[in-house]
Design a protein around this motif. Structure first.
Motif, PDB file in Angstrom:
ATOM      1  N   SER A  73      -5.824   2.028  -1.943  1.00 57.26           N
ATOM      2  CA  SER A  73      -5.048   3.223  -1.621  1.00 57.26           C
ATOM      3  C   SER A  73      -5.664   4.374  -2.377  1.00 57.26           C
ATOM      4  CB  SER A  73      -3.567   3.052  -2.015  1.00 57.26           C
ATOM      5  OG  SER A  73      -2.827   4.209  -1.674  1.00 57.26           O
ATOM      6  N   PHE A  74      -5.371   5.627  -1.946  1.00 60.23           N
ATOM      7  CA  PHE A  74      -5.963   6.752  -2.666  1.00 60.23           C
ATOM      8  C   PHE A  74      -5.119   8.000  -2.445  1.00 60.23           C
ATOM      9  CE2 PHE A  74      -7.707   6.896   1.588  1.00 60.23           C
ATOM     10  CZ  PHE A  74      -7.658   8.250   1.952  1.00 60.23           C
ATOM     11  N   TYR A  75      -5.342   8.976  -3.386  1.00 56.09           N
ATOM     12  CA  TYR A  75      -4.752  10.308  -3.279  1.00 56.09           C
ATOM     13  C   TYR A  75      -5.917  11.280  -3.361  1.00 56.09           C
ATOM     14  CZ  TYR A  75      -3.266  14.813  -5.121  1.00 56.09           C
ATOM     15  OH  TYR A  75      -3.127  16.166  -5.335  1.00 56.09           O
ATOM     16  N   ILE A  76      -5.846  12.362  -2.503  1.00 57.88           N
ATOM     17  CA  ILE A  76      -6.903  13.370  -2.510  1.00 57.88           C
ATOM     18  C   ILE A  76      -6.267  14.736  -2.362  1.00 57.88           C
ATOM     19  CG2 ILE A  76      -7.317  13.181  -0.011  1.00 57.88           C
ATOM     20  CD1 ILE A  76     -10.288  13.665  -0.676  1.00 57.88           C
ATOM     21  N   TYR A 130      -8.534   0.481  -6.288  1.00 62.77           N
ATOM     22  CA  TYR A 130      -9.431  -0.521  -5.725  1.00 62.77           C
ATOM     23  C   TYR A 130      -8.884  -1.901  -6.048  1.00 62.77           C
ATOM     24  CZ  TYR A 130     -12.689   3.400  -5.622  1.00 62.77           C
ATOM     25  OH  TYR A 130     -13.276   4.607  -5.416  1.00 62.77           O
ATOM     26  N   ALA A 145      -8.251   7.016  -6.750  1.00 64.20           N
ATOM     27  CA  ALA A 145      -8.476   5.884  -5.833  1.00 64.20           C
ATOM     28  C   ALA A 145      -8.094   4.603  -6.535  1.00 64.20           C
ATOM     29  CB  ALA A 145      -9.929   5.845  -5.387  1.00 64.20           C
ATOM     30  N   GLN A 174     -12.391  14.136   2.095  1.00 64.42           N
ATOM     31  CA  GLN A 174     -12.135  12.712   1.885  1.00 64.42           C
ATOM     32  C   GLN A 174     -13.417  11.905   1.724  1.00 64.42           C
ATOM     33  OE1 GLN A 174      -9.463  11.099   4.805  1.00 64.42           O
ATOM     34  NE2 GLN A 174      -9.802   8.973   4.181  1.00 64.42           N
ATOM     35  N   ILE A 194     -11.357  -0.122  -1.413  1.00 64.61           N
ATOM     36  CA  ILE A 194     -10.296   0.881  -1.584  1.00 64.61           C
ATOM     37  C   ILE A 194      -8.983   0.292  -1.047  1.00 64.61           C
ATOM     38  CG2 ILE A 194      -9.498   3.181  -0.937  1.00 64.61           C
ATOM     39  CD1 ILE A 194     -12.405   4.030  -0.741  1.00 64.61           C
ATOM     40  N   ILE A 221     -14.689   9.973  -1.609  1.00 62.53           N
ATOM     41  CA  ILE A 221     -14.218   8.673  -2.094  1.00 62.53           C
ATOM     42  C   ILE A 221     -14.995   7.584  -1.358  1.00 62.53           C
ATOM     43  CG2 ILE A 221     -12.230   7.160  -2.371  1.00 62.53           C
ATOM     44  CD1 ILE A 221     -10.473   9.642  -2.235  1.00 62.53           C
ATOM     45  N   LYS A 275     -16.850   3.408  -1.611  1.00 63.53           N
ATOM     46  CA  LYS A 275     -16.755   2.108  -2.248  1.00 63.53           C
ATOM     47  C   LYS A 275     -17.606   2.110  -3.528  1.00 63.53           C
ATOM     48  CE  LYS A 275     -17.297  -2.831  -1.485  1.00 63.53           C
ATOM     49  NZ  LYS A 275     -17.688  -3.887  -0.524  1.00 63.53           N
ATOM     50  N   LYS A 301       0.806  -1.206   0.000  1.00 69.74           N
ATOM     51  CA  LYS A 301       0.000   0.000   0.000  1.00 69.74           C
ATOM     52  C   LYS A 301       0.841   1.259   0.000  1.00 69.74           C
ATOM     53  CE  LYS A 301      -4.108  -1.981   2.149  1.00 69.74           C
ATOM     54  NZ  LYS A 301      -5.108  -1.844   3.229  1.00 69.74           N
ATOM     55  N   TRP A 338      -9.000  13.917  -6.971  1.00 66.52           N
ATOM     56  CA  TRP A 338      -8.612  12.740  -6.205  1.00 66.52           C
ATOM     57  C   TRP A 338      -8.423  11.570  -7.139  1.00 66.52           C
ATOM     58  CZ3 TRP A 338     -12.050   8.842  -6.935  1.00 66.52           C
ATOM     59  CH2 TRP A 338     -13.391   9.196  -7.193  1.00 66.52           C
TER      60      TRP A 338
END
Length: 951
Positions: free
Chosen positions: A105-108, A97, A95, A114, A103, A117, A119, A75, A93
């Motif tokens: 990992s993600f960037y925002i 999956y 994401a 937040q 999810i 984002i 499911k 991750k 953002w």
């Protein structure tokens, strides 16, 4: 008012130069605005497309870099890869999956919460549009304001996860704003430039128009046609100026001429006035000539009318004597040859009368004097009367005469019954005249109807000689027939159909013909009527409801007519065409009534009735027969009544009422009452000896007491001395005519010199329009046109002497058999042969007795010979002749025995006839002495019955 109308109204205000300027600026501004909008839209589309494509490439690169982190579930490595997106400011953002859409990992971006984002519910690849078009990109820009891009992460064909990023459209909006600014500046600059150019160039176009307008205003205001407009261009405006100047030149020239004419106007007016005076004198002369011509035409028309009236009177007066005396002669005992001669005279007289009527009608139509009435009458009864009137003529030629009135034809209508009767009589009479064998039919159909109006079709069809196609167009012309040989063969003047056509057109209808040689003819008359009543006003018919009746009739139209009437009364109707079908149906069901044609194809109706009676018992039966055969014995083999063809609806209803014992009103149309007017004292005022003798004889036959006067003065004397029940007044007499006599009579009644109002019936041979009105206007009560029959005279007496008349119906044979025996001799009968006005003159009586005594042995011999040969028809005819002759001579017992033989011959009962012939000879031997005794009486003695007469 919509936007386009407001813009048009704004442009149309003000002078023409302002209008053109506004129009140019509006078109220019609208075009620039449209171009600017298209430019901004295209710029937005290009920028968005470029941004979308770059983001799609970025997603693909990052997806490849995330294969390793997903494979090893690292991750932190995945987060480092996604954080690299922070360098791109328009990504909000991203994401990552796993395969289960959890999810990983993600960037925002720091400007985004937040919570956005979540499911996923479906695959990220479904967010991506592979090849976005213009509409989809414009939707992103102006509606959604951002877009998503997704990518599936795979390694060696195995799905490891999914990547989804969200990007906003901030850079795109900056580019759009930049393009809009440039477009606005360009729009303002271009519009200003167009305004400046318009201001400089527009006067070149508008100046000639303004100058022309100025000149036109001056000409209109000052009437100065010497002014001219300056031509400044060589285009259409220049041509307009040129034409305007030419118009001014023409007006100037005309103005000069008008001034010149004005100077000479007085001379011109004086000249014209003189011409008008001369014209007026000419017109007055023409008017005087027309007035004189009109007076001459009116005098000629009056002379023509007077001539027609005199001609009518002069011809009808002797014709009345001819027809009347023939009618009286027919009631005496005649030999066959004499009967034939009398029939010929009567037919010729009727033909002559018809010719006179046609000529008079045609004259009235040609002069426009024919008027159509509108009165209420029974249409069904009128049709029945016309058909019954012509039934004897059809029977004499051996023709079948049938008619059918459809169920939806109205009963009471408003129209002219006299002219309708004339039309139908003419068409049916022609059909009978020109048909030698077969049938003549009349169908009445309602073609078009509403609650108050109906168009009726009268279709008269025959099986006669027919008319060639080339002659059909001439058939309605006056004095024309289809072939000149027809006049020689059938007689006639060719006026009948011409009059018929004119009458139909006067009644608002039309007539058409369909015909072919040897195939017969069809005449169709269509007439409009105002409907008074659609249904007949008849008594209750509930007593007929549900009763079963069987009609045995060979002719289809007769069957249809009977069925239509009977079903309208609630009966259940069955049909048969011959005796075989009748017997078959009688085996299948029971009937309450039978209607049997006398002449069925396979068996005589009377014999069929006998066979039914023997096999099925008594069933009430009506014998349907021709006009001449109306003396069948009732109650034989179940026969309750005889119905003659063609029949009247009322007659059939009364027969059914008698059969089913239902109380009803008396129907005089179906009875044979001999009305006697005993006690009625009649004064006949007539100067013509033949007409006087006919009137006296006819009245005495009807049982009246008669007194005669030769002129009006003599009549007034009698009326002051005696009381009379009725006066028959001839209109044309010497010394004092009928009109003046009636006026003086009414004056005497008014003064009280004559105690009561005397009923005066006009006798006149005039038949023109107004004659009836003239008679009534002088005080007469009714009008009887010459020639008239005894039946017509009887109807007048019945109308005016109702309270003083009574009927003595002759009993039929069945009633006599139950009463006292018939007398051998009835001397009162011989009084019928007295010569009117000469009660002591027995010459005519003695001639009649001599003829009877000579003819009777011949008839007796013919009866015996026919019996021996088995010729029942010949026997029946001989017995019928002897029956009539004997009744006329007062030989009542001989007449009754002859009638029994006639009935037995009809039934085919030879055994009964064998027993009656000796009785017939005895009856003649018994009555012969009484008659011979009258032969020996002196002519100047009163008639006396023999003292030993058996009564």
């Amino acid at each position: 008012m919509n936007l386009s109308q407001k813009i048009a109204s704004f442009i149309a205000k003000g002078p023409i130069e302002q209008k053109i300027r506004r129009l140019i600026l509006f078109i220019t501004g609208f075009s620039l605005l449209l171009i600017s909008l298209l430019f901004i839209t295209y710029m937005a589309y290009s920028t968005a497309k470029q941004s979308y494509q770059s983001k799609a490439g970025l997603v693909k690169v990052i997806s490849e870099n995330l294969i390793a982190p997903l494979s090893f579930e690292d991750k932190s490595a995945a987060l480092d890869t996604l954080d690299a997106l922070s360098q791109i400011e328009d990504i909000e953002w991203a994401a990552l999956y796993d395969r289960e859409l959890n999810i990983f990992s993600f960037y925002i971006s720091k400007h985004v919460e937040q919570g956005e984002i979540k499911k996923l519910t479906y695959l990220p690849t479904q967010y991506t549009i592979k090849k976005p078009d213009m509409l989809q990109l414009l939707r992103f820009i102006f509606l959604e304001r951002n877009f998503f891009l997704g990518e599936t992460i795979e390694y060696e064909g195995k799905v490891l996860g999914y990547l989804l990023i969200k990007s906003h459209l901030g850079p795109v909006y900056k580019d759009i704003l930049y393009g809009a600014t440039i477009s606005f500046i360009s729009f303002i600059f271009s519009l200003g430039l167009a305004c400046a150019i318009t201001r400089r160039i527009l006067p070149v176009i508008t100046k000639p128009i303004i100058n022309l307008h100025s000149i036109m205003k001056q000409v209109s205001k000052n009437k100065d046609y010497s002014l001219r407009a300056v031509k400044e261009t060589e285009d259409e405006l220049g041509d307009l100026v040129k034409v305007f100047n030419e118009m001014l030149s023409t007006i100037q020239s005309r103005d000069k001429e008008l001034r010149c004419h004005k100077e000479h106007l007085e001379d011109l007016v004086a000249h014209r006035t003189k011409q008008l005076a001369e014209t007026n004198e000419e017109l007055q002369r023409i008017v005087e000539e027309l007035k004189i011509a009109k007076e001459k035409a009116e005098a000629a028309n009056m002379a023509k009318s007077q001539f027609l009236a005199n001609m009518s009177h002069e011809i009808r007066t002797p014709l009345n004597g001819i027809i009347g005396m023939v009618e009286l002669l027919e009631q005496t005992s005649l030999t066959e040859q004499q009967h034939h001669l009398v029939e010929t005279i009567r037919a010729s007289g009727k033909t002559l009368l018809s010719l006179i009527n046609n000529v008079l009608d045609f004259s009235k139509i040609e002069a426009g004097k024919m008027e159509i009435e509108s009165v209420e009458f029974d249409l069904h009864s009128l049709i029945e009367e016309v058909v019954n009137l012509l039934a004897e003529a059809a029977e004499e030629k051996g023709l079948e005469l049938a008619f059918l009135i459809e169920e939806d034809v109205p009963y009471k209508v408003k129209g002219d019954p006299v002219r309708l009767r004339q039309v139908l009589t003419n068409l049916l009479g022609n059909a009978i005249k020109f048909t030698d064998k077969g049938e003549v039919t009349c169908r009445v159909i309602c073609e078009d109807k509403n609650p108050r109006r109906a168009k009726i079709l009268f279709e008269i069809k025959d099986t006669g000689i027919g008319i060639p196609l080339e002659k059909q167009r001439l058939i309605f012309d006056p004095f024309s027939q289809a072939d000149s040989s027809m006049t020689r063969r059938f007689g006639g003047t060719g006026l009948g159909l011409a009059i018929t056509k004119r009458l139909v057109e006067l009644m608002g209808g039309s007539i058409e013909l369909e015909s072919a040689p040897t195939e017969g003819s069809i005449f169709r008359v269509r007439l409009p009527f105002e409907v008074v009543s659609w249904k007949a006003q008849e008594e209750e018919k509930h007593f007929l409801s549900g009763k079963k009746v069987l009609i045995a009739e060979k002719h289809l139209l007769h069957r249809q007519h009977l069925r239509t009437i009977l079903e309208s009364w609630g009966l259940e109707v069955y049909e048969a065409r011959n005796a075989g079908e009748v017997l078959k149906q009688l085996k299948e069901r029971k009937f309450d009534l039978l209607i049997l044609d006398k002449e069925l194809p396979d068996l005589d109706g009377l014999r069929l009735a006998k066979e039914i009676y023997e096999n099925f018992g008594e069933i009430p039966t009506i014998l349907f027969t021709s006009l001449k055969e109306s003396s069948f014995v009732k109650d034989s083999f179940g026969i309750k009544a005889v119905l003659n063809k063609p029949f009247k609806r009322s007659r059939l209803f009364n027969i059914l009422s008698e059969i089913f014992a239902h109380p009803r009103g008396k129907d005089t149309s179906g009875t044979r009452d001999e009305v006697s007017f005993k006690g009625a004292k009649i004064l006949v005022v007539e100067d013509n000896p033949v007409n006087l003798e006919y009137c006296v004889s006819a009245l005495e036959i009807l049982g009246c007491e008669v007194k005669t006067a030769a002129n009006g003065l003599e009549a007034l004397k009698y009326l002051q001395e005696e009381e009379f029940d009725l006066v028959l007044m001839d209109c044309q007499m010497p010394e004092l005519d009928g009109y003046e006599t009636t006026r003086r009579l009414r004056q005497l009644e008014k003064e009280g010199k004559i105690k009561k109002h005397n009923i005066v019936i006009a006798l006149t041979a005039h038949a023109l329009k107004g004659d009836r009105e003239k008679c009534l206007a002088t005080g007469m009560d009714d009008y009887l046109s010459k020639p008239f029959t005894i039946e017509e005279l009887k109807q007048v007496l019945q109308k005016w002497l109702k309270g003083k008349t009574f009927s003595s119906r002759e009993k039929d044979s069945s009633e006599r058999e139950n009463t006292a025996a018939a007398p051998v001799f009835e001397p009162e009968k011989l009084k019928n042969f007295e010569i009117p006005g000469k009660p002591g003159d027995k010459s005519f009586l003695q001639r009649m007795i001599s003829l009877f005594l000579a003819r009777t042995p011949e008839l007796l011999q013919e009866i015996k010979e026919a019996f021996q040969e088995g010729d029942l028809e010949r026997l029946r005819r001989a017995a019928h002749s002897l029956k009539s002759n004997a009744a006329m001579m007062g030989a009542i017992k001989l007449s009754e025995t002859s009638k029994k033989i006639e009935m037995a011959a009809q039934e085919g009962d030879l055994e009964k006839i064998a027993g009656l012939i000796p009785e017939l000879e005895r009856d003649f031997a018994n009555v012969k002495p009484y008659l011979e005794e009258n032969l020996s009486q002196p002519g100047d003695e009163d008639f006396q019955a023999p003292s030993n007469a058996v009564m």
